[in-house]
Scaffold this active site. Sequence first.
Site, PDB file in Angstrom:
ATOM      1  N   CYS A  26       0.805  -1.226   0.000  1.00 51.42           N
ATOM      2  CA  CYS A  26       0.000   0.000   0.000  1.00 51.42           C
ATOM      3  C   CYS A  26       0.840   1.278   0.000  1.00 51.42           C
ATOM      4  O   CYS A  26       0.553   2.188  -0.775  1.00 51.42           O
ATOM      5  CB  CYS A  26      -0.965   0.019   1.172  1.00 51.42           C
ATOM      6  SG  CYS A  26      -1.196  -1.538   1.984  1.00 51.42           S
TER       7      CYS A  26
ATOM      8  N   ARG B 223       7.424 -11.509   5.222  1.00 53.06           N
ATOM      9  CA  ARG B 223       7.184 -11.329   6.655  1.00 53.06           C
ATOM     10  C   ARG B 223       7.897 -12.439   7.398  1.00 53.06           C
ATOM     11  O   ARG B 223       7.773 -13.612   7.055  1.00 53.06           O
ATOM     12  CB  ARG B 223       5.677 -11.374   6.954  1.00 53.06           C
ATOM     13  CG  ARG B 223       4.942 -10.230   6.274  1.00 53.06           C
ATOM     14  CD  ARG B 223       3.456 -10.314   6.478  1.00 53.06           C
ATOM     15  NE  ARG B 223       2.778  -9.396   5.563  1.00 53.06           N
ATOM     16  CZ  ARG B 223       1.469  -9.364   5.364  1.00 53.06           C
ATOM     17  NH1 ARG B 223       0.695 -10.195   6.024  1.00 53.06           N
ATOM     18  NH2 ARG B 223       0.938  -8.509   4.527  1.00 53.06           N
TER      19      ARG B 223
ATOM     20  N   GLN C 193       0.514 -11.586  -3.173  1.00 52.70           N
ATOM     21  CA  GLN C 193      -0.898 -11.193  -3.179  1.00 52.70           C
ATOM     22  C   GLN C 193      -1.289 -10.654  -4.542  1.00 52.70           C
ATOM     23  O   GLN C 193      -0.484  -9.997  -5.197  1.00 52.70           O
ATOM     24  CB  GLN C 193      -1.144 -10.088  -2.152  1.00 52.70           C
ATOM     25  CG  GLN C 193      -0.912 -10.511  -0.727  1.00 52.70           C
ATOM     26  CD  GLN C 193      -0.779  -9.307   0.175  1.00 52.70           C
ATOM     27  OE1 GLN C 193      -0.031  -8.374  -0.122  1.00 52.70           O
ATOM     28  NE2 GLN C 193      -1.508  -9.311   1.273  1.00 52.70           N
TER      29      GLN C 193
ATOM     30  N   ASP D 139      -2.774  -8.034  -5.194  1.00 51.05           N
ATOM     31  CA  ASP D 139      -3.103  -6.855  -4.407  1.00 51.05           C
ATOM     32  C   ASP D 139      -3.660  -5.746  -5.294  1.00 51.05           C
ATOM     33  O   ASP D 139      -3.476  -5.762  -6.511  1.00 51.05           O
ATOM     34  CB  ASP D 139      -1.819  -6.372  -3.716  1.00 51.05           C
ATOM     35  CG  ASP D 139      -2.120  -5.583  -2.457  1.00 51.05           C
ATOM     36  OD1 ASP D 139      -3.312  -5.441  -2.109  1.00 51.05           O
ATOM     37  OD2 ASP D 139      -1.169  -5.097  -1.824  1.00 51.05           O
TER      38      ASP D 139
ATOM     39  N   HIS E 237      -5.231  -1.333  -5.003  1.00 46.01           N
ATOM     40  CA  HIS E 237      -5.675  -0.195  -4.201  1.00 46.01           C
ATOM     41  C   HIS E 237      -6.470   0.764  -5.056  1.00 46.01           C
ATOM     42  O   HIS E 237      -6.076   1.068  -6.176  1.00 46.01           O
ATOM     43  CB  HIS E 237      -4.468   0.513  -3.581  1.00 46.01           C
ATOM     44  CG  HIS E 237      -3.737  -0.363  -2.622  1.00 46.01           C
ATOM     45  ND1 HIS E 237      -2.633  -1.095  -2.977  1.00 46.01           N
ATOM     46  CD2 HIS E 237      -4.006  -0.670  -1.327  1.00 46.01           C
ATOM     47  CE1 HIS E 237      -2.236  -1.812  -1.934  1.00 46.01           C
ATOM     48  NE2 HIS E 237      -3.047  -1.582  -0.923  1.00 46.01           N
TER      49      HIS E 237
ATOM     50  N   LYS F 231     -14.441  -3.377   6.774  1.00 45.48           N
ATOM     51  CA  LYS F 231     -14.001  -4.216   5.656  1.00 45.48           C
ATOM     52  C   LYS F 231     -14.948  -5.386   5.419  1.00 45.48           C
ATOM     53  O   LYS F 231     -15.792  -5.684   6.262  1.00 45.48           O
ATOM     54  CB  LYS F 231     -12.592  -4.737   5.920  1.00 45.48           C
ATOM     55  CG  LYS F 231     -12.470  -5.480   7.240  1.00 45.48           C
ATOM     56  CD  LYS F 231     -11.046  -5.971   7.473  1.00 45.48           C
ATOM     57  CE  LYS F 231     -10.954  -6.687   8.800  1.00 45.48           C
ATOM     58  NZ  LYS F 231      -9.818  -7.557   8.951  1.00 45.48           N
TER      59      LYS F 231
ATOM     60  N   HIS G 259      -8.262  -1.154   0.023  1.00 49.75           N
ATOM     61  CA  HIS G 259      -7.310  -2.242  -0.241  1.00 49.75           C
ATOM     62  C   HIS G 259      -8.126  -3.437  -0.698  1.00 49.75           C
ATOM     63  O   HIS G 259      -9.168  -3.721  -0.116  1.00 49.75           O
ATOM     64  CB  HIS G 259      -6.570  -2.689   1.019  1.00 49.75           C
ATOM     65  CG  HIS G 259      -5.948  -1.582   1.804  1.00 49.75           C
ATOM     66  ND1 HIS G 259      -4.609  -1.320   1.753  1.00 49.75           N
ATOM     67  CD2 HIS G 259      -6.476  -0.684   2.658  1.00 49.75           C
ATOM     68  CE1 HIS G 259      -4.336  -0.305   2.562  1.00 49.75           C
ATOM     69  NE2 HIS G 259      -5.448   0.099   3.128  1.00 49.75           N
TER      70      HIS G 259
HETATM   71 ZN   LIG Z   1      -3.084  -2.444   0.929  1.00 52.00          ZN
END
Ligand SMILES: [Zn+2]
Length: 638
Positions: free
Chosen positions: A334, A363, A381, A383, A385, A468, A514
């Site tokens: 992000c 991680r 991911q 991912d 945004h 969310k 997100h």
């Molecule tokens: Zn994010």
Amino acid sequence: MPKITLPDDRVLEIPEGATGLDVAKMVGKRLAKDALAIEFEGKVQSLTLPIEGDGKVRILTFEDEGGRDALRHSAAHIFAQALKRLYPKAKITIGPSIENGFYYDVADLKVSEDDLRKIESEMRKIVDADYKIERVDWSLDDVKAHFPDNPFKLELAKELAEKGCKLTAYKQGDFIDLCEGPHVPSTGYVKSFALTKIAAAHWRGDVKREALTRIYGTAFPSEKQLKQWQKLQEDLEKRDHRKLGRKLDLFTFSDLVGSGLPLFTPKGTTLRDELVKFSEELQIRGGFRKVWIPHITKIELYKKSGHWDKFGEELFLVKSQETSDEFALKPMNCPHHAQIYASRPRSYRDLPIRYMETTTCYRDEKSGELSGLSRVRSLTQDDGHVFCTMDQIRGEFENIMRMIKDLYSTLGMSFTARLSFWDPKNKKAYLGDANQWERAQDIIKSVAHELDLDHFVAEGEAAFYGPKIDIMVRDAFGRHWQCATQQLDFAQPSRFDLKYTDSDGKEKTPVMIHKALLGSIERFLSVFIEQTGGRFPLWCAPEQARVVPVSEKFVEGALGLVDVLRKGGIRAEIDDSSESVSKRVRKAQIDQVNYILVFGEKELEGDLQVRTREGEVFGPVSVEDFKQRLLREIKERK
Ligand SMILES: [Zn+2]
Ligand SMILES: [Zn+2]
């Protein structure tokens, strides 16, 4: 006389001293038969104990967690009783119920799988004797008297006494155990049980303390349920993604690379790529645009975004040998995407801006928590945004939710949407103003209704920065996995001072959404491999067709066919090993190849006989028709 309120708001007056079992009988015969425990004012208690005072009650059966726990914890006591009969020197410690069963930790005990069967027979005798299970009040001296040589029970009892807890024990026949319950009324309730596993454990889970033997077991109200559960365990074991990953040659781990860092083979990579391609197709259709970011960044970025504090020791740090800059491997994307947004002035006319990227984050999870692809240290991911105005979030949530629906219905998986909202009793714990929150939550709720989602509201489950929707995917075994998600974020845009110029010429802060469709690809793969058992649908199967020449003479022709199929966009291979034809066909089926083509005289002339991995045969069919048929199936992602 106490007044009790049932779940349907009926109020019953019950005689003084009436027990849970009495109440169950008053409510209904059937319920009394299935009852295992009772919940009184939110606390689960044994059916044999009196209901003291007015309050809400709920009869618990095997369908309720409290009911299952009472049955299985009783099974643990029956195990301990049987064990003490057969192994008088063994020292029992604790035996809680857990999801799917119970365990008991025992000191000074050595047993084998065969011994478990003997213990089970002894347990059967105890169940058949149908001993009453009764609560007894104890003092510390009682504990000392009953467990003179058991330091574990004594340690527990002392701690409880120090905390001011009343000590209780439960007694059945010649056995008594320090225990706060609850339990079923008698040992006969535990109709079906099994001891399943022996494992090593330590007292209090502390490796520095005494080593113990942990015996796992489970219990059900009927033999049928136990058998069903055992069958499910067998199926799950066969489908374990770590096993299938090896068997189907999808991914591997290397000690030299490190734990939690999977390496994907060509087959596994194909599967990954196909899933990602599908996700990206859906996103591009939904107006997302691909971006690309590097995998390391100066730590200042995360200090500003707040991830520095959030991830703490989970961050992998990287040192530059050239400069004094400190870097971190990215744990999220992000903040980077926010920097792309911030790279030029934005007008309200530019919004919504939608970025997408399938990219790996790192991680540093504790190695004890790593497991196959379910928990890894490098997670990828799909991912994305969205930067938009408050007025646009309804459209954006709908847009993303449609992608999620498309994706999972194509994959043949159903899901429940958890609407994770704030805790209305603790609004101070959340960032952003109350009106914004209320409005956003209303929008999310109405999107869930409009798209006819199977959903529920979970108060207090929101992130501090916004509400969310978490998608809980249900797999073939009824297990739930959190995969897709979309989250509103009121915090990050202002942390990075993101702006757009509104129609009135004023500078305003956008909100951020997100989103991920598959979530972590690695984790999703672990679910998908187990869901399919490795029988991947054609469109994402690593090997879609395999040609098996009947003899040396036909290898050249077979290679020609492979070439035609490959050029047509089909993943085809040849197996010209020296094994017999039937063995090679069998191998292709075990490898879960979708279509198998035995290649001989007829095939050389262009007439194909096609065999599926399920063993069905069709043909003759021309090479062109076969190719077109597969391409159609791939395109439709059936
Ligand atoms: Zn994010
Ligand atoms: Zn107990």
